[in-house]
Design a protein around this motif. Structure first.
Motif, PDB file in Angstrom:
ATOM      1  N   THR A   6      43.159  74.272  65.345  1.00  0.00           N
ATOM      2  CA  THR A   6      43.329  74.383  63.895  1.00  0.00           C
ATOM      3  C   THR A   6      44.717  73.904  63.480  1.00  0.00           C
ATOM      4  OG1 THR A   6      41.772  76.223  63.698  1.00  0.00           O
ATOM      5  CG2 THR A   6      43.398  75.990  61.948  1.00  0.00           C
ATOM      6  N   MET A   7      45.735  74.353  64.205  1.00  0.00           N
ATOM      7  CA  MET A   7      47.105  73.965  63.884  1.00  0.00           C
ATOM      8  C   MET A   7      47.315  72.463  64.077  1.00  0.00           C
ATOM      9  SD  MET A   7      49.605  77.030  65.163  1.00  0.00           S
ATOM     10  CE  MET A   7      50.958  76.277  64.255  1.00  0.00           C
ATOM     11  N   ARG A   8      46.711  71.896  65.110  1.00  0.00           N
ATOM     12  CA  ARG A   8      46.863  70.457  65.351  1.00  0.00           C
ATOM     13  C   ARG A   8      46.187  69.654  64.236  1.00  0.00           C
ATOM     14  NH1 ARG A   8      46.562  69.634  71.979  1.00  0.00           N
ATOM     15  NH2 ARG A   8      47.782  71.501  72.477  1.00  0.00           N
ATOM     16  N   GLY A   9      45.093  70.196  63.704  1.00  0.00           N
ATOM     17  CA  GLY A   9      44.450  69.544  62.569  1.00  0.00           C
ATOM     18  C   GLY A   9      45.364  69.547  61.350  1.00  0.00           C
ATOM     19  N   GLU A  10      46.040  70.670  61.131  1.00  0.00           N
ATOM     20  CA  GLU A  10      46.991  70.765  60.026  1.00  0.00           C
ATOM     21  C   GLU A  10      48.135  69.769  60.205  1.00  0.00           C
ATOM     22  OE1 GLU A  10      46.232  75.608  59.535  1.00  0.00           O
ATOM     23  OE2 GLU A  10      48.148  74.845  60.280  1.00  0.00           O
ATOM     24  N   LEU A  11      48.622  69.650  61.442  1.00  0.00           N
ATOM     25  CA  LEU A  11      49.713  68.719  61.724  1.00  0.00           C
ATOM     26  C   LEU A  11      49.264  67.268  61.547  1.00  0.00           C
ATOM     27  CD1 LEU A  11      51.255  70.440  64.884  1.00  0.00           C
ATOM     28  CD2 LEU A  11      52.350  70.209  62.646  1.00  0.00           C
TER      29      LEU A  11
ATOM     30  N   ASP B 212      54.015  69.366  52.529  1.00  0.00           N
ATOM     31  CA  ASP B 212      53.254  70.558  52.911  1.00  0.00           C
ATOM     32  C   ASP B 212      51.858  70.186  53.378  1.00  0.00           C
ATOM     33  OD1 ASP B 212      55.324  72.330  52.230  1.00  0.00           O
ATOM     34  OD2 ASP B 212      54.783  72.200  50.115  1.00  0.00           O
TER      35      ASP B 212
ATOM     36  N   ARG C  87      47.817  84.552  63.282  1.00  0.00           N
ATOM     37  CA  ARG C  87      46.549  83.919  62.943  1.00  0.00           C
ATOM     38  C   ARG C  87      45.337  84.697  63.438  1.00  0.00           C
ATOM     39  NH1 ARG C  87      46.949  78.063  61.544  1.00  0.00           N
ATOM     40  NH2 ARG C  87      49.139  77.679  61.063  1.00  0.00           N
TER      41      ARG C  87
ATOM     42  N   GLU D 117      47.093  66.129  59.497  1.00  0.00           N
ATOM     43  CA  GLU D 117      47.053  65.846  58.061  1.00  0.00           C
ATOM     44  C   GLU D 117      48.462  65.597  57.526  1.00  0.00           C
ATOM     45  OE1 GLU D 117      44.999  68.962  56.046  1.00  0.00           O
ATOM     46  OE2 GLU D 117      43.112  68.632  57.111  1.00  0.00           O
ATOM     47  N   LYS D 118      49.424  66.399  57.989  1.00  0.00           N
ATOM     48  CA  LYS D 118      50.805  66.220  57.539  1.00  0.00           C
ATOM     49  C   LYS D 118      51.356  64.882  58.027  1.00  0.00           C
ATOM     50  CE  LYS D 118      53.742  69.604  57.039  1.00  0.00           C
ATOM     51  NZ  LYS D 118      54.749  70.688  57.228  1.00  0.00           N
TER      52      LYS D 118
ATOM     53  N   TYR E 298      54.570  70.687  66.546  1.00  0.00           N
ATOM     54  CA  TYR E 298      55.038  71.266  65.281  1.00  0.00           C
ATOM     55  C   TYR E 298      56.532  70.999  65.088  1.00  0.00           C
ATOM     56  CZ  TYR E 298      56.185  74.960  61.885  1.00  0.00           C
ATOM     57  OH  TYR E 298      56.656  75.671  60.797  1.00  0.00           O
TER      58      TYR E 298
END
Length: 298
Positions: free
Chosen positions: A14-19, A298, A151, A21-22, A282
Protein backbone atom coordinates in the motif's frame (compact mmCIF):
# COMPACT_ATOMS: atom_id res chain seq x y z
CA UNK A 1 -7.99 -15.80 21.51
CA UNK A 2 -6.30 -15.99 18.12
CA UNK A 3 -4.25 -12.96 17.17
CA UNK A 4 -4.93 -10.84 14.12
CA UNK A 5 -1.98 -11.07 11.74
CA UNK A 6 -0.32 -7.74 10.94
CA UNK A 7 0.43 -8.26 7.25
CA UNK A 8 3.65 -6.37 6.56
CA UNK A 9 3.60 -7.33 2.89
CA UNK A 10 0.16 -5.79 2.37
CA UNK A 11 0.98 -2.61 4.30
CA UNK A 12 4.29 -2.23 2.45
CA UNK A 13 2.53 -2.70 -0.89
CA UNK A 14 0.00 0.00 0.00
CA UNK A 15 2.77 2.43 0.95
CA UNK A 16 4.72 1.66 -2.23
CA UNK A 17 1.60 2.42 -4.24
CA UNK A 18 1.35 5.78 -2.50
CA UNK A 19 5.02 6.47 -3.24
CA UNK A 20 4.62 5.48 -6.90
CA UNK A 21 1.84 8.04 -7.26
CA UNK A 22 3.99 10.73 -5.65
CA UNK A 23 6.97 9.87 -7.88
CA UNK A 24 4.70 10.12 -10.92
CA UNK A 25 3.65 13.64 -9.89
CA UNK A 26 7.30 14.58 -9.26
CA UNK A 27 8.23 13.45 -12.75
CA UNK A 28 5.68 15.91 -14.10
CA UNK A 29 7.98 18.56 -12.61
CA UNK A 30 11.03 16.88 -14.20
CA UNK A 31 12.24 15.46 -10.88
CA UNK A 32 13.19 11.76 -10.67
CA UNK A 33 14.24 10.62 -7.18
CA UNK A 34 17.57 8.80 -7.28
CA UNK A 35 19.11 6.20 -4.98
CA UNK A 36 22.79 5.25 -5.10
CA UNK A 37 23.63 1.83 -3.66
CA UNK A 38 27.10 0.47 -2.96
CA UNK A 39 27.80 -3.21 -2.36
CA UNK A 40 31.34 -4.28 -1.47
CA UNK A 41 31.98 -8.00 -1.80
CA UNK A 42 29.55 -10.84 -2.54
CA UNK A 43 27.93 -11.72 0.78
CA UNK A 44 24.80 -13.69 -0.30
CA UNK A 45 22.44 -11.95 2.12
CA UNK A 46 23.69 -8.52 1.08
CA UNK A 47 23.47 -9.36 -2.62
CA UNK A 48 19.89 -10.55 -2.17
CA UNK A 49 18.95 -7.44 -0.21
CA UNK A 50 20.50 -5.05 -2.73
CA UNK A 51 18.77 -6.85 -5.61
CA UNK A 52 15.43 -6.51 -3.82
CA UNK A 53 16.06 -2.76 -3.37
CA UNK A 54 16.79 -2.35 -7.07
CA UNK A 55 13.56 -4.10 -8.04
CA UNK A 56 11.59 -1.99 -5.57
CA UNK A 57 13.08 1.22 -7.00
CA UNK A 58 12.23 0.19 -10.54
CA UNK A 59 8.66 -0.69 -9.60
CA UNK A 60 7.82 2.75 -8.19
CA UNK A 61 9.85 4.74 -10.72
CA UNK A 62 12.95 5.70 -8.71
CA UNK A 63 16.28 6.00 -10.52
CA UNK A 64 18.67 3.42 -9.05
CA UNK A 65 22.44 3.49 -9.49
CA UNK A 66 24.27 0.44 -8.25
CA UNK A 67 28.00 0.05 -7.62
CA UNK A 68 29.19 -3.52 -6.97
CA UNK A 69 32.79 -3.50 -5.83
CA UNK A 70 35.30 -6.27 -5.20
CA UNK A 71 35.82 -7.42 -1.60
CA UNK A 72 39.41 -6.19 -1.91
CA UNK A 73 38.29 -2.58 -2.47
CA UNK A 74 40.28 -0.16 -0.32
CA UNK A 75 38.78 2.28 2.15
CA UNK A 76 40.19 5.14 0.07
CA UNK A 77 38.44 3.91 -3.08
CA UNK A 78 35.11 3.54 -1.28
CA UNK A 79 35.37 7.00 0.30
CA UNK A 80 36.11 8.47 -3.14
CA UNK A 81 32.97 6.82 -4.54
CA UNK A 82 30.85 8.14 -1.67
CA UNK A 83 32.27 11.61 -2.30
CA UNK A 84 31.34 11.33 -5.97
CA UNK A 85 27.75 10.39 -5.13
CA UNK A 86 27.56 13.24 -2.59
CA UNK A 87 28.22 15.60 -5.50
CA UNK A 88 25.98 13.86 -8.06
CA UNK A 89 22.73 15.86 -8.53
CA UNK A 90 20.92 12.74 -9.78
CA UNK A 91 21.42 10.99 -6.43
CA UNK A 92 19.10 11.95 -3.57
CA UNK A 93 19.95 9.07 -1.28
CA UNK A 94 23.09 7.03 -0.63
CA UNK A 95 23.12 3.55 0.84
CA UNK A 96 26.34 1.68 1.58
CA UNK A 97 25.37 -1.90 2.28
CA UNK A 98 26.74 -3.28 5.55
CA UNK A 99 28.71 -5.18 6.66
CA UNK A 100 31.87 -4.00 4.92
CA UNK A 101 35.16 -5.96 4.57
CA UNK A 102 37.46 -5.70 7.59
CA UNK A 103 39.94 -3.39 5.84
CA UNK A 104 37.26 -0.66 5.72
CA UNK A 105 36.18 1.41 8.73
CA UNK A 106 32.37 1.38 8.61
CA UNK A 107 32.05 4.44 10.86
CA UNK A 108 34.36 6.47 8.63
CA UNK A 109 32.31 5.56 5.57
CA UNK A 110 28.97 6.38 7.22
CA UNK A 111 30.34 9.72 8.39
CA UNK A 112 31.44 10.50 4.82
CA UNK A 113 27.85 10.36 3.52
CA UNK A 114 26.27 13.79 3.11
CA UNK A 115 23.57 14.00 5.86
CA UNK A 116 21.25 15.49 3.22
CA UNK A 117 21.45 12.09 1.43
CA UNK A 118 21.53 9.83 4.51
CA UNK A 119 18.41 7.84 3.63
CA UNK A 120 19.42 5.02 6.00
CA UNK A 121 19.19 7.46 8.92
CA UNK A 122 22.45 6.24 10.50
CA UNK A 123 24.58 9.41 10.32
CA UNK A 124 25.12 10.96 13.78
CA UNK A 125 23.61 14.19 12.43
CA UNK A 126 20.38 12.35 11.56
CA UNK A 127 20.37 10.47 14.86
CA UNK A 128 20.83 13.69 16.84
CA UNK A 129 17.94 15.41 15.05
CA UNK A 130 15.75 12.35 15.59
CA UNK A 131 16.44 12.39 19.34
CA UNK A 132 15.51 16.09 19.45
CA UNK A 133 12.30 15.42 17.54
CA UNK A 134 13.39 17.51 14.56
CA UNK A 135 12.67 16.72 10.91
CA UNK A 136 15.24 14.28 9.56
CA UNK A 137 15.60 10.89 7.91
CA UNK A 138 14.35 8.21 10.28
CA UNK A 139 16.09 4.80 10.38
CA UNK A 140 14.19 2.44 8.12
CA UNK A 141 13.36 -0.57 10.30
CA UNK A 142 12.25 1.43 13.40
CA UNK A 143 10.22 3.80 11.23
CA UNK A 144 8.70 0.81 9.46
CA UNK A 145 7.63 -0.67 12.80
CA UNK A 146 5.94 2.61 13.76
CA UNK A 147 4.10 2.56 10.43
CA UNK A 148 3.01 -1.05 11.03
CA UNK A 149 1.52 -0.05 14.38
CA UNK A 150 -0.18 3.04 12.95
CA UNK A 151 -1.62 1.36 9.89
CA UNK A 152 -2.83 -1.72 11.75
CA UNK A 153 -4.69 0.43 14.28
CA UNK A 154 -2.52 -0.49 17.28
CA UNK A 155 -2.70 2.45 19.71
CA UNK A 156 0.63 3.58 21.18
CA UNK A 157 -0.43 6.69 23.13
CA UNK A 158 -0.20 5.95 26.84
CA UNK A 159 0.60 2.30 26.23
CA UNK A 160 3.53 0.47 27.83
CA UNK A 161 5.87 -0.71 25.09
CA UNK A 162 8.55 -3.23 26.02
CA UNK A 163 11.41 -3.54 23.52
CA UNK A 164 13.70 -6.54 23.86
CA UNK A 165 17.01 -5.53 22.29
CA UNK A 166 19.14 -2.37 22.39
CA UNK A 167 20.95 -2.30 19.05
CA UNK A 168 21.80 0.96 17.31
CA UNK A 169 19.86 -0.26 14.27
CA UNK A 170 16.53 -1.16 15.93
CA UNK A 171 16.21 -1.06 19.72
CA UNK A 172 17.63 2.35 20.60
CA UNK A 173 16.14 4.40 17.74
CA UNK A 174 12.79 2.64 18.05
CA UNK A 175 12.58 3.49 21.75
CA UNK A 176 13.21 7.11 20.87
CA UNK A 177 10.55 7.22 18.15
CA UNK A 178 7.94 5.68 20.43
CA UNK A 179 8.69 8.31 23.09
CA UNK A 180 8.18 11.22 20.69
CA UNK A 181 5.17 13.51 21.11
CA UNK A 182 3.77 12.51 17.75
CA UNK A 183 1.37 10.15 16.05
CA UNK A 184 2.66 6.64 16.59
CA UNK A 185 4.52 7.73 19.73
CA UNK A 186 3.58 9.03 23.18
CA UNK A 187 4.22 5.61 24.67
CA UNK A 188 5.87 4.62 27.93
CA UNK A 189 8.91 2.63 26.85
CA UNK A 190 11.01 0.01 28.63
CA UNK A 191 14.07 -1.49 26.95
CA UNK A 192 15.27 -4.94 28.02
CA UNK A 193 18.66 -6.40 27.15
CA UNK A 194 21.16 -9.09 28.10
CA UNK A 195 21.79 -7.61 31.56
CA UNK A 196 18.11 -7.13 32.44
CA UNK A 197 17.04 -8.95 35.59
CA UNK A 198 13.68 -10.74 35.69
CA UNK A 199 13.17 -10.05 31.99
CA UNK A 200 10.10 -12.29 31.67
CA UNK A 201 8.32 -10.33 34.42
CA UNK A 202 9.03 -7.04 32.65
CA UNK A 203 8.02 -8.27 29.20
CA UNK A 204 4.71 -9.52 30.65
CA UNK A 205 3.87 -5.90 31.52
CA UNK A 206 3.98 -4.83 27.89
CA UNK A 207 0.83 -3.72 26.11
CA UNK A 208 3.06 -3.84 23.04
CA UNK A 209 6.08 -6.16 22.92
CA UNK A 210 8.77 -5.71 20.26
CA UNK A 211 11.38 -8.46 19.98
CA UNK A 212 14.66 -7.54 18.27
CA UNK A 213 17.46 -9.72 19.64
CA UNK A 214 18.21 -12.25 16.89
CA UNK A 215 17.62 -15.36 19.00
CA UNK A 216 15.15 -17.97 17.73
CA UNK A 217 11.83 -17.98 19.60
CA UNK A 218 13.29 -16.47 22.77
CA UNK A 219 9.92 -14.84 23.56
CA UNK A 220 7.45 -17.53 24.61
CA UNK A 221 3.76 -17.39 25.43
CA UNK A 222 4.53 -17.29 29.16
CA UNK A 223 6.17 -13.86 28.61
CA UNK A 224 3.15 -12.28 26.91
CA UNK A 225 0.07 -10.96 28.64
CA UNK A 226 -3.39 -11.60 27.20
CA UNK A 227 -4.24 -9.17 24.43
CA UNK A 228 -0.77 -7.70 23.90
CA UNK A 229 0.37 -6.55 20.46
CA UNK A 230 3.55 -8.41 19.43
CA UNK A 231 6.01 -7.19 16.80
CA UNK A 232 8.72 -9.69 15.83
CA UNK A 233 11.81 -8.13 14.23
CA UNK A 234 14.01 -11.23 14.35
CA UNK A 235 14.83 -13.37 11.31
CA UNK A 236 16.67 -16.56 12.26
CA UNK A 237 17.62 -19.68 10.34
CA UNK A 238 16.76 -22.94 12.09
CA UNK A 239 17.87 -26.29 10.67
CA UNK A 240 14.95 -28.25 9.22
CA UNK A 241 15.63 -31.40 7.21
CA UNK A 242 12.07 -31.40 5.89
CA UNK A 243 12.75 -28.20 3.93
CA UNK A 244 14.43 -28.21 0.53
CA UNK A 245 16.93 -25.57 1.69
CA UNK A 246 17.65 -27.49 4.88
CA UNK A 247 16.38 -24.71 7.11
CA UNK A 248 13.35 -22.57 7.90
CA UNK A 249 13.04 -18.98 9.02
CA UNK A 250 11.68 -18.18 12.46
CA UNK A 251 11.48 -14.99 14.47
CA UNK A 252 12.45 -14.10 18.01
CA UNK A 253 8.89 -14.95 19.06
CA UNK A 254 7.39 -18.44 19.40
CA UNK A 255 4.71 -17.52 16.86
CA UNK A 256 2.28 -20.42 17.21
CA UNK A 257 2.04 -20.28 21.00
CA UNK A 258 2.10 -16.50 21.31
CA UNK A 259 -0.57 -16.03 18.62
CA UNK A 260 -3.08 -17.64 21.01
CA UNK A 261 -2.48 -14.93 23.63
CA UNK A 262 -1.71 -11.80 21.63
CA UNK A 263 -4.38 -9.60 20.06
CA UNK A 264 -2.15 -8.76 17.07
CA UNK A 265 1.14 -10.24 15.86
CA UNK A 266 3.57 -9.97 12.94
CA UNK A 267 4.68 -13.15 11.13
CA UNK A 268 8.22 -14.07 10.09
CA UNK A 269 8.73 -13.72 7.22
CA UNK A 270 6.18 -11.21 5.95
CA UNK A 271 5.97 -8.85 8.91
CA UNK A 272 8.61 -6.22 9.61
CA UNK A 273 10.94 -7.23 6.74
CA UNK A 274 8.97 -5.74 3.81
CA UNK A 275 8.71 -2.42 5.65
CA UNK A 276 12.47 -1.81 5.81
CA UNK A 277 12.95 -1.41 2.05
CA UNK A 278 9.67 0.52 1.83
CA UNK A 279 10.92 3.13 4.30
CA UNK A 280 14.19 3.40 2.36
CA UNK A 281 12.13 4.28 -0.71
CA UNK A 282 10.10 6.69 1.41
CA UNK A 283 13.24 8.47 2.60
CA UNK A 284 14.63 8.69 -0.95
CA UNK A 285 11.45 10.31 -2.24
CA UNK A 286 11.42 12.62 0.77
CA UNK A 287 15.03 13.61 0.05
CA UNK A 288 14.29 14.43 -3.59
CA UNK A 289 11.33 16.53 -2.51
CA UNK A 290 13.38 18.48 0.04
CA UNK A 291 16.39 18.99 -2.20
CA UNK A 292 14.83 19.66 -5.57
CA UNK A 293 11.30 20.96 -5.12
CA UNK A 294 10.21 24.27 -3.64
CA UNK A 295 6.82 22.86 -2.55
CA UNK A 296 5.64 19.55 -1.11
CA UNK A 297 3.89 17.02 -3.31
CA UNK A 298 1.30 15.18 -1.27
Amino acid sequence: MTATIIDGKAIAETMRGELAEKVSRMKEKDVVPGLGVVLVGDDPASVSYVTAKERACEKIGIYSEEHRLEASTSEEELLALVGSMNNDPRIDGILVQLPLPKQIDENKVLLAIDPAKDVDGFHPYSVGKMVLGQETFLPCTPHGIVQLLLRSGAETKGRHVVIVGRSNIVGKPLANLLLQKSEGGNATVTVCHSATRNMADIVRQGDIVIAAVGKPEIIGADMIKEGAVVIDVGVNRVEDASKKRGYRLVGDVAFEAVSHKASMITPVPGGVGPMTITMLLYNTVQSAQRRRLATDID
